[in-house]
Design a protein around this motif. Sequence first.
Motif, short mmCIF file in Angstrom:
data_model
loop_
_atom_site.label_atom_id
_atom_site.label_comp_id
_atom_site.label_asym_id
_atom_site.label_seq_id
_atom_site.Cartn_x
_atom_site.Cartn_y
_atom_site.Cartn_z
N LYS A 447 25.31 -26.76 -7.16
CA LYS A 447 25.60 -28.12 -7.68
C LYS A 447 24.34 -28.97 -7.71
CE LYS A 447 29.01 -29.45 -5.00
NZ LYS A 447 30.22 -29.07 -4.33
N LYS A 448 23.53 -28.84 -6.64
CA LYS A 448 22.32 -29.67 -6.51
C LYS A 448 21.19 -28.79 -6.03
CE LYS A 448 24.21 -32.73 -3.64
NZ LYS A 448 24.27 -33.82 -2.65
N ARG A 449 19.99 -29.11 -6.49
CA ARG A 449 18.83 -28.38 -5.96
C ARG A 449 18.59 -28.82 -4.51
NH1 ARG A 449 12.81 -28.18 -8.81
NH2 ARG A 449 12.26 -26.11 -8.05
N ILE A 450 18.35 -27.89 -3.65
CA ILE A 450 18.03 -28.23 -2.25
C ILE A 450 16.75 -29.08 -2.28
CG2 ILE A 450 17.38 -27.27 -0.01
CD1 ILE A 450 18.88 -24.67 -0.92
N PRO A 451 16.69 -30.18 -1.50
CA PRO A 451 15.48 -31.02 -1.53
C PRO A 451 14.22 -30.16 -1.55
CG PRO A 451 17.07 -31.93 0.01
CD PRO A 451 17.65 -30.63 -0.50
N ILE A 452 13.29 -30.51 -2.44
CA ILE A 452 12.12 -29.63 -2.59
C ILE A 452 10.80 -30.40 -2.73
CG2 ILE A 452 12.31 -29.32 -5.11
CD1 ILE A 452 11.60 -26.25 -4.45
#
Length: 464
Positions: A447-452
């Motif tokens: 659903k969302k990119r893991i904070p990167i």
Amino acid sequence: MFAPDIYINRRNNLRKMSPSGVILLLGHDEAPLNYAGNTYRFRQDSNFLYFFGLSLPKLAGVIDIEEGTDCLYGDDIDVEDIIWNGDMLPMQQLAAKVGVSSVTSFENLKIKLQSEIRKGRKIHFAPPYRSDTKILLSDLLGLRIQNIESYVSKKLVHSIVQLRSEKEECELAEIENASNTGYEMHTAAMRLCKPGIPEHVIAEALEGIAASANGMTSFPVILSQNSEILHNHCHDNILQQGRLMLTDAGAETASGYASDFTRTVPVGGKFSSKQADIYNIVLAANNLAIKTAKPGITYFEVHIAAAKLIAEGLKNVGLMKGNIDDAVCNGAHAMFFPHGLGHMMGLDVHDMESLGENYVGYDDETVRSTQFGTAYLRLGRRLKKNFVLTVEPGIYFIPALIAKWENEKINRSFINFNKVHEYLDFGGIRLEDDIVITDSGCRLTGKKRIPITVEEVENEMQSL
Ligand code: GLY
Ligand code: MN
Ligand code: MN
């Protein structure tokens, strides 16, 4: 488990790809931990899961190519099993869930296979990787264990790779679920990463998140402040302010589908500018690979593009020098990036690896490199729509490797060893995302990119 038609179609497709004979797919038995009744968590063989869907021990599936039949071999439980383990549906009803109507007891398997062998029919089986499966195959087929490998069906291996490589919609939905659990695991790791916390506390918390999603981790968690060790399963350290904690972990859904993500974060919550400079090179390589991956391009080309970006970035901070194309051609980047950009992912985190990496990741057109670093690229071939793969560039400062290259003067025209000495206690950084190849490019799973980004990671680490 999916609808029966999914399994019926898969078996029919496999049958169409196979000229003649009998395909044998062995499920797993329980694996004892310290005595027979105390077992490891049960994990079904992925090929069996793909074609026969049932995640229960001691089952086998036989696909008869000329007859056009599928049969499951397995036993109904008895009253003693019910007393200790509870009731279970009869085999006939279990088989119906995966579209199989023909069921017989496990002991009939040897009789069936021996009778087909006497008729001169070929028994196709995939490479066994568990010792108990090898012993069983040896007994069923009358082969010496040492000789089993030479009887593996290459035709079957190729057919399975072809089918399992292009994920169906129902599989992509499961990979989404695994990815969403992966998001929870990695954001928890970021929040838990504080000086003084033992690494194993965080690693076990991630196992718990995967288990509470009704699955497990897709491989043993890799988590360490010794972040230059590529696959570190030892979680003995107490986190120290200023170190980089690398977490490579993913979830496996109850139906067996994987995710596989890596994030590297600063213990204490703030990257130093030296760390951020290297971090941003890895992030740019990850983003470039995602921008570049599309149907028709080889993953080897994407790997080399990422390697060039890494080499260019390292040149900008003074760690590498010279012509970048020549440096990468000579494999100089591999002292810092000594592994491949990624691999297929699906029912196995390294999908189908038991069938043979080169059959999965390479073909007649794209042959595996033998050069240090690039040789570890598990997937090099041309990408197709609905392939699912990982993107996982990294930069590491591995003191033993640096010492070897410096002593042996390897690629010294491309590496500033004096500058590298300033980074010997740096650790390493890897950033791994999972992608699905689409019609014209790719998309990230979940659903969302893991904070990167540096900012996203630092913000997540400060949230409660
Ligand atoms: N989890 C190991 C890898 O990223 O390939
Ligand atoms: Mn990984
Ligand atoms: Mn991976």
